[in-house]
Design an enzyme around this catalytic site. Structure first.
Site, PDB file in Angstrom:
ATOM      1  N   LYS A 228       0.833  -1.212   0.000  1.00 11.08           N
ATOM      2  CA  LYS A 228       0.000   0.000   0.000  1.00 11.08           C
ATOM      3  C   LYS A 228       0.872   1.268   0.000  1.00 11.08           C
ATOM      4  O   LYS A 228       0.617   2.224  -0.749  1.00 11.08           O
ATOM      5  CB  LYS A 228      -0.914  -0.018   1.236  1.00 11.08           C
ATOM      6  CG  LYS A 228      -1.645   1.271   1.505  1.00 11.08           C
ATOM      7  CD  LYS A 228      -2.742   1.539   0.507  1.00 11.08           C
ATOM      8  CE  LYS A 228      -3.274   2.951   0.675  1.00 11.08           C
ATOM      9  NZ  LYS A 228      -4.311   3.286  -0.284  1.00 11.08           N
TER      10      LYS A 228
ATOM     11  N   CYS B 199      -3.505  10.775   1.708  1.00 12.12           N
ATOM     12  CA  CYS B 199      -2.825   9.512   1.383  1.00 12.12           C
ATOM     13  C   CYS B 199      -1.473   9.763   0.728  1.00 12.12           C
ATOM     14  O   CYS B 199      -0.433   9.501   1.322  1.00 12.12           O
ATOM     15  CB  CYS B 199      -3.694   8.674   0.456  1.00 12.12           C
ATOM     16  SG  CYS B 199      -5.127   7.990   1.276  1.00 12.12           S
TER      17      CYS B 199
HETATM   18  N1  LIG Z   1     -10.294   7.787   2.800  1.00  3.60           N
HETATM   19  C1  LIG Z   1      -9.646   7.152   1.831  1.00  3.60           C
HETATM   20  O1  LIG Z   1      -9.863   7.411   0.656  1.00  3.60           O
HETATM   21  C2  LIG Z   1      -8.654   6.057   2.155  1.00  3.60           C
HETATM   22  C3  LIG Z   1      -8.229   5.220   1.115  1.00  3.60           C
HETATM   23  C4  LIG Z   1      -7.349   4.198   1.403  1.00  3.60           C
HETATM   24  C5  LIG Z   1      -6.887   4.043   2.700  1.00  3.60           C
HETATM   25  N2  LIG Z   1      -7.286   4.876   3.693  1.00  3.60           N
HETATM   26  C6  LIG Z   1      -6.783   4.644   5.045  1.00  3.60           C
HETATM   27  O2  LIG Z   1      -7.831   4.109   5.851  1.00  3.60           O
HETATM   28  C7  LIG Z   1      -7.665   4.536   7.207  1.00  3.60           C
HETATM   29  C8  LIG Z   1      -8.932   5.243   7.664  1.00  3.60           C
HETATM   30  O3  LIG Z   1      -9.099   6.401   6.874  1.00  3.60           O
HETATM   31  P1  LIG Z   1     -10.486   7.182   6.796  1.00  3.60           P
HETATM   32  O4  LIG Z   1     -10.369   8.073   5.599  1.00  3.60           O
HETATM   33  O5  LIG Z   1     -11.628   6.232   6.897  1.00  3.60           O
HETATM   34  O6  LIG Z   1     -10.389   8.063   8.122  1.00  3.60           O
HETATM   35  P2  LIG Z   1     -11.562   8.946   8.760  1.00  3.60           P
HETATM   36  O7  LIG Z   1     -10.890  10.008   9.533  1.00  3.60           O
HETATM   37  O8  LIG Z   1     -12.565   9.293   7.715  1.00  3.60           O
HETATM   38  O9  LIG Z   1     -12.288   7.934   9.769  1.00  3.60           O
HETATM   39  C9  LIG Z   1     -11.686   7.354  10.863  1.00  3.60           C
HETATM   40  C10 LIG Z   1     -12.725   7.229  11.967  1.00  3.60           C
HETATM   41  O10 LIG Z   1     -12.122   6.501  13.033  1.00  3.60           O
HETATM   42  C11 LIG Z   1     -12.628   7.031  14.258  1.00  3.60           C
HETATM   43  N3  LIG Z   1     -11.717   6.617  15.335  1.00  3.60           N
HETATM   44  C12 LIG Z   1     -10.478   7.079  15.634  1.00  3.60           C
HETATM   45  N4  LIG Z   1      -9.955   6.380  16.660  1.00  3.60           N
HETATM   46  C13 LIG Z   1     -10.870   5.448  17.020  1.00  3.60           C
HETATM   47  C14 LIG Z   1     -10.915   4.423  17.997  1.00  3.60           C
HETATM   48  N5  LIG Z   1      -9.879   4.205  18.818  1.00  3.60           N
HETATM   49  N6  LIG Z   1     -12.030   3.677  18.101  1.00  3.60           N
HETATM   50  C15 LIG Z   1     -13.075   3.894  17.270  1.00  3.60           C
HETATM   51  N7  LIG Z   1     -13.100   4.843  16.324  1.00  3.60           N
HETATM   52  C16 LIG Z   1     -12.001   5.607  16.187  1.00  3.60           C
HETATM   53  C17 LIG Z   1     -12.714   8.522  14.003  1.00  3.60           C
HETATM   54  O11 LIG Z   1     -13.608   9.138  14.905  1.00  3.60           O
HETATM   55  C18 LIG Z   1     -13.202   8.549  12.551  1.00  3.60           C
HETATM   56  O12 LIG Z   1     -14.614   8.596  12.457  1.00  3.60           O
HETATM   57  C19 LIG Z   1      -6.424   5.428   7.219  1.00  3.60           C
HETATM   58  O13 LIG Z   1      -5.307   4.652   7.542  1.00  3.60           O
HETATM   59  C20 LIG Z   1      -6.322   5.891   5.771  1.00  3.60           C
HETATM   60  O14 LIG Z   1      -4.995   6.246   5.423  1.00  3.60           O
HETATM   61  C21 LIG Z   1      -8.176   5.870   3.437  1.00  3.60           C
END
Ligand SMILES: NC(=O)c1ccc[n+]([C@@H]2O[C@H](COP(=O)([O-])OP(=O)(O)OC[C@H]3O[C@@H](n4cnc5c(N)ncnc54)[C@H](O)[C@@H]3O)[C@@H](O)[C@H]2O)c1
Length: 400
Positions: A201, A255
């Site tokens: 990734k 990202c």
């Molecule tokens: N958004 C994208 O397009 C994308 C694409 C590929 C990978 N990712 C990866 O996926 C992961 C998540 O990204 P995202 O965009 O969904 O983030 P986001 O910020 O949209 O969502 C994360 C959620 O996790 C919650 N959270 C944080 N700590 C927590 C805990 N201890 N217990 C429960 N909930 C908790 C937050 O309140 C938030 O709602 C990251 O590592 C990101 O790099 C994201």
């Protein structure tokens, strides 16, 4: 059907939870944000993503998706929490560790624990260690990493259609996790080990960053040599084995602008190209600021007044409203802070708490100088014949 507990209900966790619930899994979604949980339990969504509202509504109405602030017992735990960096580009896996601790009272022998967050190499092992430290016998668990690679705006389709990489801490964990993803992914699900899956990734995003850096470096060189970079790239790409990406005002988003640092942090001096690409892309943003300031000075000398400058686009890429790590937003704020007279234009958002958002039709009437920072579709039809402009995203020249 197995029960699934998903930790983190953001851009990745919520679509995954809603998809799995619509496939017939009982899904317990967990988020530390109380208002996110309340919104979802009403069948509504707190993020912008096409089709997600329909999926969440039907999942909640059928009773298959329930949101909560606390985990519960399940057969499969999926962790999808943020992985940003601390100051100094040091990877921050605190959310992953805290999510892991939160599930440790609930995991039981035979459960699967899957880390979906984009993670530095070795994080899946740290998940295992954290569970052990919290009294869990991890020899009876199946722990894996399965990174997410969806494109915002197409998440619901790509969650199903994209190929997935699955790497377990053991061969058995890999096999069981592959079988689970095969129940809802139509793309290929490919088995490896946890560290390779993590690096895969990070490599994908670094590949994009390095290739954009090449285009951005060309754009700076072409400016120096008085060559149109857009034409140059179009011509060079006529070579059957050349495919140069487009230059821009810099690289943003949570990202591509973030994940390469995870490799650089661990790789040190051996991560030369990846570090340099990050630096080139950041430098491009600063270079744009200097170009705009020089152009403004030129205008002032010629016309005896400071120009009104329209900054066209604030988002980190075309046709979205996402401002996270956005170079265009950074440039606009910097120019404002340096005392330039700026109209901030972003067709994908109505308001912003730090300054006024001006409609592009109004900016066309008021501005003396147009700085195109993001290639939004609305800007493609603007007639620029008699306008003073700086186009850093090629929106006036070529279809993207
Ligand atoms: N958004 C994208 O397009 C994308 C694409 C590929 C990978 N990712 C990866 O996926 C992961 C998540 O990204 P995202 O965009 O969904 O983030 P986001 O910020 O949209 O969502 C994360 C959620 O996790 C919650 N959270 C944080 N700590 C927590 C805990 N201890 N217990 C429960 N909930 C908790 C937050 O309140 C938030 O709602 C990251 O590592 C990101 O790099 C994201």
């Amino acid at each position: 059907m197995k029960k699934i507990c998903i930790i983190g209900l953001g851009y990745i966790g919520l679509p995954t939870a809603a998809l799995l619930a619509n496939k017939g899994y009982r899904v317990h979604g967990v988020d530390i944000n109380q208002s996110t949980v309340a919104t979802i339990n009403q069948g509504n969504i707190h993020i912008v993503e096409p089709e997600l509202d329909t999926f969440v509504k039907s999942a909640v109405n059928s009773g298959y998706l329930v949101a909560d602030t606390k985990p519960t017992q399940a057969d499969i735990f999926i962790i999808a929490v943020p992985t940003p960096f601390h100051n100094g580009y040091i990877p921050n896996i605190d959310y992953v560790i805290s999510a892991t601790k939160s599930i440790s009272p609930y995991v039981k022998d035979g459960d699967m624990v899957i880390l979906e967050s984009t993670s530095p190499v070795g994080t899946t092992d740290k998940v295992e260690e954290t569970l052990t430290e919290n009294g869990v016998d991890t020899s009876k668990l199946f722990i894996s990493h399965c990174p997410e690679r969806v494109l915002p705006g197409q998440i619901m389709r790509e969650l199903v259609e994209n190929d997935r990489i699955v790497g377990g801490t053991t061969k058995e964990a890999t096999e069981k996790t592959v079988d689970f993803y095969k129940t809802f992914v139509s793309g290929e699900v490919i088995a490896t080990d946890a560290r390779t899956a993590e690096m895969s990734k990070l490599t994908e995003n670094s590949f994009r960053d390095v290739n954009i850096a090449f285009a951005n470096e060309l754009s700076i060189l072409c400016d120096k040599f008085d060559i149109d970079v857009w034409e140059l790239i179009r011509l060079a790409n006529r070579h059957p084995r050349v495919n140069i990406l487009q230059p821009s005002a810099g690289v943003g988003g949570h990202c591509i602008a973030v994940d390469p640092w995870f490799i650089v942090h661990a790789g040190g001096d051996d991560a030369k190209i990846i570090r340099t690409a990050r630096e080139v892309n950041s430098y491009k943003t600063k270079w744009v600021i200097e170009k705009v300031k020089n152009k403004a000075l030129e205008f002032e000398k010629k016309n005896g007044k400071k120009p009104i400058i329209a900054c066209m686009g604030l988002a980190f890429k075309p046709n979205i409203d996402d401002l996270r790590e956005s170079p265009a937003l950074y440039i606009t704020k910097r120019l404002m802070a340096d005392g330039l007279d700026i109209l901030a234009v972003e067709p994908n958002i109505n308001s912003f708490d730090e300054f006024e958002i001006v409609k592009y039709q109004e900016a066309i009437k008021r501005a003396d100088l147009f700085v195109f920072l993001v290639g939004h579709r609305e800007f493609k039809n603007i007639k620029v014949k008699d306008m003073e402009n700086l186009d850093f995203c090629g929106v006036l020249k070529y279809e993207k």
